[in-house]
Design a protein around this motif. Structure first.
Motif, PDB file in Angstrom:
ATOM      1  N   TYR A 139       0.840  -1.205   0.000  1.00  0.00           N
ATOM      2  CA  TYR A 139       0.000   0.000   0.000  1.00  0.00           C
ATOM      3  C   TYR A 139       0.873   1.253   0.000  1.00  0.00           C
ATOM      4  CZ  TYR A 139      -4.801  -1.746   0.558  1.00  0.00           C
ATOM      5  OH  TYR A 139      -6.023  -2.305   0.344  1.00  0.00           O
ATOM      6  N   LYS A 140       1.867   1.293   0.879  1.00  0.00           N
ATOM      7  CA  LYS A 140       2.725   2.477   0.987  1.00  0.00           C
ATOM      8  C   LYS A 140       3.487   2.733  -0.309  1.00  0.00           C
ATOM      9  CE  LYS A 140       3.298   2.143   5.981  1.00  0.00           C
ATOM     10  NZ  LYS A 140       4.168   1.654   7.058  1.00  0.00           N
ATOM     11  N   ALA A 141       3.970   1.683  -0.954  1.00  0.00           N
ATOM     12  CA  ALA A 141       4.713   1.855  -2.211  1.00  0.00           C
ATOM     13  C   ALA A 141       3.810   2.460  -3.280  1.00  0.00           C
ATOM     14  CB  ALA A 141       5.284   0.513  -2.677  1.00  0.00           C
ATOM     15  N   ASN A 142       2.575   2.001  -3.354  1.00  0.00           N
ATOM     16  CA  ASN A 142       1.622   2.561  -4.319  1.00  0.00           C
ATOM     17  C   ASN A 142       1.296   4.007  -3.976  1.00  0.00           C
ATOM     18  OD1 ASN A 142       0.128   0.599  -6.424  1.00  0.00           O
ATOM     19  ND2 ASN A 142       0.868  -0.593  -4.677  1.00  0.00           N
ATOM     20  N   GLU A 143       1.044   4.278  -2.705  1.00  0.00           N
ATOM     21  CA  GLU A 143       0.709   5.641  -2.289  1.00  0.00           C
ATOM     22  C   GLU A 143       1.873   6.598  -2.546  1.00  0.00           C
ATOM     23  OE1 GLU A 143      -2.359   4.189   1.246  1.00  0.00           O
ATOM     24  OE2 GLU A 143      -0.329   4.810   1.769  1.00  0.00           O
ATOM     25  N   LEU A 146       2.029   7.304  -6.287  1.00  0.00           N
ATOM     26  CA  LEU A 146       0.934   8.202  -6.659  1.00  0.00           C
ATOM     27  C   LEU A 146       1.192   9.627  -6.174  1.00  0.00           C
ATOM     28  CD1 LEU A 146      -2.179   5.910  -6.063  1.00  0.00           C
ATOM     29  CD2 LEU A 146      -1.484   6.938  -8.252  1.00  0.00           C
ATOM     30  N   ALA A 147       1.751   9.786  -4.971  1.00  0.00           N
ATOM     31  CA  ALA A 147       2.032  11.131  -4.440  1.00  0.00           C
ATOM     32  C   ALA A 147       3.012  11.870  -5.344  1.00  0.00           C
ATOM     33  CB  ALA A 147       2.584  11.037  -3.011  1.00  0.00           C
ATOM     34  N   LYS A 148       4.026  11.161  -5.831  1.00  0.00           N
ATOM     35  CA  LYS A 148       4.993  11.797  -6.742  1.00  0.00           C
ATOM     36  C   LYS A 148       4.312  12.217  -8.043  1.00  0.00           C
ATOM     37  CE  LYS A 148       8.998   9.380  -4.955  1.00  0.00           C
ATOM     38  NZ  LYS A 148       9.714   8.117  -4.996  1.00  0.00           N
ATOM     39  N   VAL A 149       3.464  11.356  -8.574  1.00  0.00           N
ATOM     40  CA  VAL A 149       2.752  11.665  -9.817  1.00  0.00           C
ATOM     41  C   VAL A 149       1.798  12.839  -9.605  1.00  0.00           C
ATOM     42  CG1 VAL A 149       1.085  10.778 -11.510  1.00  0.00           C
ATOM     43  CG2 VAL A 149       3.026   9.363 -10.793  1.00  0.00           C
ATOM     44  N   GLY A 197      -2.740  20.681  -3.136  1.00  0.00           N
ATOM     45  CA  GLY A 197      -1.496  21.011  -2.453  1.00  0.00           C
ATOM     46  C   GLY A 197      -1.067  19.967  -1.433  1.00  0.00           C
ATOM     47  N   LYS A 198      -1.761  18.852  -1.388  1.00  0.00           N
ATOM     48  CA  LYS A 198      -1.461  17.794  -0.421  1.00  0.00           C
ATOM     49  C   LYS A 198      -1.326  16.457  -1.162  1.00  0.00           C
ATOM     50  CE  LYS A 198      -4.146  20.019   3.193  1.00  0.00           C
ATOM     51  NZ  LYS A 198      -5.346  19.914   4.029  1.00  0.00           N
ATOM     52  N   PRO A 199      -0.247  16.283  -1.941  1.00  0.00           N
ATOM     53  CA  PRO A 199      -0.140  15.069  -2.745  1.00  0.00           C
ATOM     54  C   PRO A 199      -0.125  13.771  -1.931  1.00  0.00           C
ATOM     55  CG  PRO A 199       1.843  16.424  -2.980  1.00  0.00           C
ATOM     56  CD  PRO A 199       0.854  17.204  -2.180  1.00  0.00           C
ATOM     57  N   GLU A 200       0.455  13.788  -0.724  1.00  0.00           N
ATOM     58  CA  GLU A 200       0.505  12.551   0.067  1.00  0.00           C
ATOM     59  C   GLU A 200      -0.883  12.100   0.519  1.00  0.00           C
ATOM     60  OE1 GLU A 200       2.568  15.183   0.694  1.00  0.00           O
ATOM     61  OE2 GLU A 200       4.439  14.293  -0.087  1.00  0.00           O
ATOM     62  N   ALA A 202      -5.992   8.814  -0.509  1.00  0.00           N
ATOM     63  CA  ALA A 202      -7.418   8.781  -0.862  1.00  0.00           C
ATOM     64  C   ALA A 202      -7.613   8.186  -2.258  1.00  0.00           C
ATOM     65  CB  ALA A 202      -8.005  10.191  -0.802  1.00  0.00           C
ATOM     66  N   LEU A 203      -6.746   8.555  -3.182  1.00  0.00           N
ATOM     67  CA  LEU A 203      -6.850   8.046  -4.545  1.00  0.00           C
ATOM     68  C   LEU A 203      -6.598   6.537  -4.578  1.00  0.00           C
ATOM     69  CD1 LEU A 203      -7.317   8.794  -7.508  1.00  0.00           C
ATOM     70  CD2 LEU A 203      -4.862   9.250  -7.701  1.00  0.00           C
TER      71      LEU A 203
END
Length: 187
Positions: A125-129, A132-135, A149-152, A157-158
């Motif tokens: 889960y963390k690796a995917n999140e 996604l946060a970087k993207v 403004g809150k990618p993490e 949520a995504l």
């Protein structure tokens, strides 16, 4: 004709993955697996002494496969295109409509999972999140994606929405619910 050891081991992992994705951790036994692979349960115990060993190795193999596919997404592509490719990966997970993500299925069994398996699922889960946060951060910089403004936190949520969309796609037997997820962060 007897299968060689590597073939038996690979078949056990492959069928364990399918059983875990369709039935969950508590929804199958070594007997179910032995019937699918065509070996005695004692042979399964030879490779995987406990169900925890089988589940952990299955999660690790699944995670390595999925994450290598994600990391292979062209890093020079625009962020919104990376997200599209990521969404297509989830579409492949559904298969013929009766599977959800292995780690999503195991997350629903979290209270009965052995600790090592639980940690492997959390790492997935963390690796995917994190990816996604970087993207999402790139997409905000490129003005193609919105993360407030809150990618993490938006990534968490995504990712939860992607996992949930697999459940509802299975429930309603339609991929449309999956296709809608990426649209929630588009500008």
């Amino acid at each position: 004709m007897e299968m060689d050891r590597n073939t038996v081991r690979e078949a056990l992992l492959e069928h364990a993955q399918t059983l875990l994705m369709t039935r969950g951790y508590n929804g199958f036994s070594y007997r179910d697996l032995s019937e699918r692979v065509g070996v005695k349960t004692s042979s399964i115990h030879y490779y995987f002494p406990a169900k925890e060993d089988l589940a952990l190795e299955t999660v690790n193999a699944y995670s390595a496969d999925v994450m290598s596919t994600i990391y292979a997404i062209d890093s020079s592509a625009p962020a919104d295109k990376k997200l599209d490719r990521y969404a297509k990966l989830f579409g492949r997970i559904i298969g013929d409509g009766n599977q959800i993500c292995l780690c999503g299925m195991l997350a629903s069994d979290i209270d009965s999972l052995p600790e090592k398996v639980r940690h492997a699922v959390q790492s997935f889960y963390k690796a995917n999140e994190n990816w996604l946060a970087k993207v999402l951060a790139e997409g905000e910089a490129q003005d193609t994606l919105y993360a407030g403004g809150k990618p993490e936190s938006t990534a968490r949520a995504l990712y939860a929405a992607f996992q949930g969309s697999l459940l509802s796609s299975r429930l309603f037997q339609t991929r449309a619910r999956l296709d809608e997820v990426a649209d929630t962060v588009r500008r």
